[in-house]
Design a protein around this motif. Structure first.
Motif, mmCIF file in Angstrom:
data_model
loop_
_atom_site.group_PDB
_atom_site.id
_atom_site.type_symbol
_atom_site.label_atom_id
_atom_site.label_comp_id
_atom_site.label_asym_id
_atom_site.label_seq_id
_atom_site.Cartn_x
_atom_site.Cartn_y
_atom_site.Cartn_z
ATOM 1 N N ILE A 94 0.867 -1.173 0.000
ATOM 2 C CA ILE A 94 0.000 0.000 0.000
ATOM 3 C C ILE A 94 0.910 1.232 0.000
ATOM 4 C CG2 ILE A 94 -1.874 -1.161 1.255
ATOM 5 C CD1 ILE A 94 -0.977 0.493 3.750
ATOM 6 N N SER A 95 0.339 2.415 -0.192
ATOM 7 C CA SER A 95 1.127 3.645 -0.222
ATOM 8 C C SER A 95 0.696 4.562 0.912
ATOM 9 C CB SER A 95 0.952 4.355 -1.566
ATOM 10 O OG SER A 95 1.286 3.505 -2.630
ATOM 11 N N PRO A 96 1.522 4.734 1.955
ATOM 12 C CA PRO A 96 1.150 5.598 3.088
ATOM 13 C C PRO A 96 1.185 7.075 2.708
ATOM 14 C CG PRO A 96 3.408 4.852 3.332
ATOM 15 C CD PRO A 96 2.856 4.137 2.130
ATOM 16 N N SER A 97 0.395 7.889 3.389
ATOM 17 C CA SER A 97 0.266 9.298 3.035
ATOM 18 C C SER A 97 1.538 10.094 3.261
ATOM 19 C CB SER A 97 -0.888 9.937 3.815
ATOM 20 O OG SER A 97 -0.750 9.740 5.210
ATOM 21 N N SER A 98 2.471 9.592 4.060
ATOM 22 C CA SER A 98 3.724 10.326 4.280
ATOM 23 C C SER A 98 4.531 10.467 2.999
ATOM 24 C CB SER A 98 4.567 9.617 5.348
ATOM 25 O OG SER A 98 4.854 8.286 4.957
ATOM 26 N N LEU A 99 4.285 9.589 2.000
ATOM 27 C CA LEU A 99 4.961 9.709 0.716
ATOM 28 C C LEU A 99 4.512 10.949 -0.043
ATOM 29 C CD1 LEU A 99 4.773 6.041 -0.599
ATOM 30 C CD2 LEU A 99 6.876 7.300 -0.146
ATOM 31 N N PHE A 100 3.289 11.368 0.220
ATOM 32 C CA PHE A 100 2.693 12.459 -0.543
ATOM 33 C C PHE A 100 2.646 13.762 0.241
ATOM 34 C CE2 PHE A 100 0.700 8.341 -1.486
ATOM 35 C CZ PHE A 100 1.139 8.176 -2.783
ATOM 36 N N ASN A 101 3.022 13.714 1.511
ATOM 37 C CA ASN A 101 3.065 14.917 2.335
ATOM 38 C C ASN A 101 4.084 14.725 3.455
ATOM 39 O OD1 ASN A 101 2.693 17.207 3.822
ATOM 40 N ND2 ASN A 101 0.588 16.806 4.403
ATOM 41 N N PRO A 102 5.357 15.013 3.195
ATOM 42 C CA PRO A 102 6.392 14.814 4.223
ATOM 43 C C PRO A 102 6.340 15.842 5.338
ATOM 44 C CG PRO A 102 7.339 15.840 2.269
ATOM 45 C CD PRO A 102 5.918 15.508 1.931
ATOM 46 N N GLN A 103 5.430 16.823 5.255
ATOM 47 C CA GLN A 103 5.351 17.862 6.289
ATOM 48 C C GLN A 103 4.646 17.375 7.548
ATOM 49 O OE1 GLN A 103 3.239 20.540 3.650
ATOM 50 N NE2 GLN A 103 4.914 21.985 3.693
ATOM 51 N N HIS A 104 3.783 16.362 7.421
ATOM 52 C CA HIS A 104 2.991 15.903 8.562
ATOM 53 C C HIS A 104 3.722 14.829 9.353
ATOM 54 C CE1 HIS A 104 -1.391 17.282 7.566
ATOM 55 N NE2 HIS A 104 -0.564 18.264 7.767
ATOM 56 N N ASP A 105 3.694 14.966 10.659
ATOM 57 C CA ASP A 105 4.287 13.935 11.511
ATOM 58 C C ASP A 105 3.410 12.687 11.540
ATOM 59 O OD1 ASP A 105 6.402 15.597 12.141
ATOM 60 O OD2 ASP A 105 5.381 16.454 13.881
ATOM 61 N N GLN A 106 2.096 12.888 11.459
ATOM 62 C CA GLN A 106 1.160 11.770 11.534
ATOM 63 C C GLN A 106 0.694 11.370 10.139
ATOM 64 O OE1 GLN A 106 0.230 9.908 14.196
ATOM 65 N NE2 GLN A 106 1.735 11.077 15.350
ATOM 66 N N SER A 107 0.935 10.118 9.778
ATOM 67 C CA SER A 107 0.486 9.581 8.492
ATOM 68 C C SER A 107 -0.818 8.830 8.734
ATOM 69 C CB SER A 107 1.550 8.638 7.919
ATOM 70 O OG SER A 107 1.132 8.088 6.702
ATOM 71 N N SER A 108 -1.938 9.418 8.324
ATOM 72 C CA SER A 108 -3.238 8.851 8.696
ATOM 73 C C SER A 108 -4.074 8.396 7.509
ATOM 74 C CB SER A 108 -4.042 9.897 9.490
ATOM 75 O OG SER A 108 -4.145 11.101 8.753
ATOM 76 N N TYR A 109 -3.514 8.438 6.297
ATOM 77 C CA TYR A 109 -4.213 7.965 5.103
ATOM 78 C C TYR A 109 -3.332 6.972 4.362
ATOM 79 C CZ TYR A 109 -7.418 12.016 5.482
ATOM 80 O OH TYR A 109 -8.338 12.935 5.907
ATOM 81 N N PHE A 110 -3.934 6.204 3.469
ATOM 82 C CA PHE A 110 -3.141 5.424 2.530
ATOM 83 C C PHE A 110 -3.871 5.335 1.195
ATOM 84 C CE2 PHE A 110 -5.804 2.193 4.496
ATOM 85 C CZ PHE A 110 -6.072 1.264 3.485
ATOM 86 N N ARG A 111 -3.075 5.158 0.135
ATOM 87 C CA ARG A 111 -3.602 5.068 -1.222
ATOM 88 C C ARG A 111 -3.616 3.619 -1.672
ATOM 89 N NH1 ARG A 111 0.204 6.869 -5.974
ATOM 90 N NH2 ARG A 111 0.794 4.692 -5.651
#
Length: 468
Positions: A424-441
Motif C-alpha cells: 500500500i502507499s502511506p500518506s507520508s509519501l505524498f506529504n512529508p510535512q505531517h508527523d502523523q500519516s493517517s491515510y493510505f492510497r
C-alpha cells in the motif's frame, strides 16, 4: 517582556501601520542586533517567531522579508504550511525498492494493471520499426523530438480549443522528466514553490533536490482545490512556480471543476506566477467529456503542461512531453545536457500508433475497465474494512484514498503489510510535512480476484489489530 518579544512587538507594529511594506527586506540579523543592542541569537529568535506567525518569510542567502497581505495568523497557520528543508528522497528510494519485489501484491503501484496496458497492435508496430534502420536514427529524434509525434500531440490540444503548434511540444523520457525539466527551467535555489498538501512524491523530491522552499495548501473537502488558501498563499509569499495536479489527482483522485480552474488561471495572471501542470491521468475520466487542462485557461502562456503515455500504454513506452510554449528552447538546452532524447524507436512507433484508430479504441476500453474495477473495489472495501475507516471515492482514475482511525499510523500499517507481501502507499509519501500519516492510497485497477480479496481482508484485519 522578553528581549525577543520586544523586537517581535516592534516589527508587528511597523507592519500594521504600513511603515514596513509587503516584500520589503528587513534589516539583517547583524544590523538589527546593532540597532536594538540585543544579541544575534535574540534577533534570530524574534525573526523566527515572526516567520511562524506568517508575518515575514526568509529567502536563502538573502535574508528576511515582510509577507504579503496579512490575515489572521492562526487561520493562516492552519491553512498554509511553509517548509524550508525537505527530506523525502531517502524514504521514496526505500519505498520503491521494497515494493518492487516480484511476489508482492502491488496495491501500492502508481501504474494501472499492466495487463490493461498491453496493446498487441502497438507491439506489432514496434516490431516492424525494429527491423528498419531509420527508426534507430537519432538525429530526427533529438530535442524537441520526432516531428510527426509532436504534431499528433499538438492536434489533441487543438481539438480541446487550445491553439498549439508542433514547436510548442518537447518530447521527454516520461512525464517525470518533463516535470523536472520544466521546474529547472523556471526556478533556482531558494525560490518559493507552491504544492498541494498531498501530491505525487516526485514534486517533493524535485523541490528537495533544487533547494526550493515549499508552501503547501490543503485540499478542499468538497471541491478538491482550496481557492481561498491558494489566493492567500499568492498574497503572502513570493511564489515563483506552482506544481499542481487537477485531473484525477494522485493520490486522492478528485478532478477540479472548470469554474475553479478558470479562477486559478485568473489568479496566476494577477500574481504573475508560473504553473507546471502534472496531467498524466487526464485520459482516465469515467464520463463522456474529457476534463480540460489548465492550458485551456492560460492567459499569458505561463502554464507548462506535462503528460505522458506511460500510464496509458505501459512504463516501457517511457515517452512524455511538455507543452512548453515560449520555454521550449530553455527546456531543450537542459534536456541536451542530461537525457538527450527519448527512445527514437518508440517515438517513431508511437507516431504510427496514434495516427491509427487503435489508440482511441484502446483508451475507451481502458477507461471502461478502470471504472468497473474501481467500483468493485469500492463496494468490496465498504464491506471488508472496519467502519472506522473512511473511503474517498471519485469518478475518475484508479486510486482510492482511505482515512484510517486516529489510533492507526499508515506507515506502521504499510510496514506490517509489506512483511506479508501486500503493498500500500502511506500518506507520508505524498506529504512529508505531517508527523502523523493517517491515510493510505490503494491501486484499484486490478480485476477482483481471490488473491486481491484476501489481501484486502488482511488489510482490514491489520487495521483492526493496530487500532486495538
Amino acid at each position: 517582556m522578553l528581549k525577543s518579544a520586544q523586537i517581535v512587538s516592534q516589527i508587528q507594529l511597523l507592519i500594521k501601520n504600513g511603515a514596513l511594506k509587503a516584500h520589503q527586506k528587513l534589516p539583517s540579523l547583524r544590523e538589527q542586533s546593532m540597532q536594538s543592542g540585543f544579541s544575534l541569537m535574540t534577533v534570530l529568535s524574534a525573526y523566527q517567531q515572526l516567520e511562524a506567525q506568517g508575518l515575514i518569510y526568509s529567502k536563502q542567502k538573502s535574508g528576511f522579508y515582510v509577507a504579503g497581505a496579512q490575515v489572521d495568523a492562526s487561520s493562516a497557520s492552519e491553512a498554509l504550511q511553509h517548509t524550508t528543508k525537505i527530506e523525502i528522497n531517502s524514504q521514496v528510494f526505500h519505498y520503491l525498492k521494497d515494493t518492487q519485489q516480484q511476489d508482492i501484491i502491488p496495491l501500492c503501484s502508481a501504474f494501472p494493471d499492466h495487463a490493461l496496458l498491453f496493446n498487441p497492435r502497438l507491439m506489432s508496430i514496434i516490431a516492424q520499426h525494429a527491423k528498419k534502420r531509420p527508426s534507430y536514427q537519432q538525429n530526427a529524434n533529438l530535442p524537441p523530438g520526432n516531428l510527426a509525434l509532436r504534431q499528433l500531440i499538438a492536434n489533441k490540444y487543438i481539438v480541446q480549443g487550445i491553439a498549439t503548434s508542433a514547436d510548442d511540444i518537447v518530447i521527454t523520457s516520461g512525464a517525470l522528466d518533463a516535470l523536472n525539466l520544466s521546474l529547472e527551467a523556471l526556478t533556482q535555489a531558494g525560490d518559493y514553490i507552491l504544492l498541494q498538501q498531498h501530491i505525487f512524491y516526485g514534486a517533493w523530491q524535485a523541490s528537495e533536490r533544487l533547494g526550493l522552499q515549499v508552501i503547501s495548501i490543503p485540499e478542499h473537502p468538497q471541491f478538491g482545490f482550496d481557492l481561498d488558501a491558494f489566493e492567500q498563499a499568492l498574497q503572502r509569499y513570493p511564489i515563483k512556480v506552482c506544481w499542481l495536479m487537477l485531473n484525477s489527482h494522485n493520490p486522492i483522485g478528485f478532478t477540479v471543476s472548470d469554474e475553479i480552474k478558470a479562477r486559478i488561471g485568473e489568479l496566476l495572471q494577477q500574481y504573475q506566477v508560473h504553473l507546471i501542470e502534472d496531467d498524466v491521468y487526464q485520459e482516465m475520466y469515467f464520463g463522456q467529456h474529457k476534463p480540460l487542462s489548465m492550458k485551456f485557461f492560460d492567459q499569458d502562456n505561463d502554464v507548462l503542461h506535462c503528460s505522458s503515455f506511460s500510464k496509458l500504454l505501459g512504463s516501457g513506452t517511457r515517452i512524455g512531453w511538455v507543452h512548453a510554449g515560449r520555454y521550449s528552447e530553455a527546456i531543450q538546452h537542459r534536456q541536451q545536457m542530461r537525457t538527450l532524447s527519448a527512445s527514437p524507436l518508440i517515438q517513431n512507433a508511437l507516431g504510427d500508433f496514434l495516427s491509427s484508430q487503435h489508440y482511441e479504441k484502446h483508451l475507451r476500453t481502458l477507461r471502461r475497465t478502470l471504472a468497473q474495477n474501481k467500483k468493485q473495489f469500492y463496494q468490496a472495501l465498504q464491506r471488508i474494512l472496519p467502519n472506522t475507516c473512511e473511503i474517498q471515492y471519485f469518478e475518475s482514475g484508479y486510486f482510492l484514498w482511505i482515512k484510517l482511525p486516529e489510533s492507526v499510523n499508515a506507515d506502521t500499517l504499510y510496514q506490517t503489510l509489506l512483511a506479508e507481501n501486500i503493498g500500500i502507499s502511506p500518506s507520508s509519501l505524498f506529504n512529508p510535512q505531517h508527523d502523523q500519516s493517517s491515510y493510505f492510497r490503494l491501486n484499484c485497477s486490478f480485476a477482483w480476484s481471490p488473491e486481491i480479496e484476501q489481501a484486502c481482508v488482511r488489510i482490514g484485519e491489520m487495521i483492526s489489530t493496530l487500532s486495538e
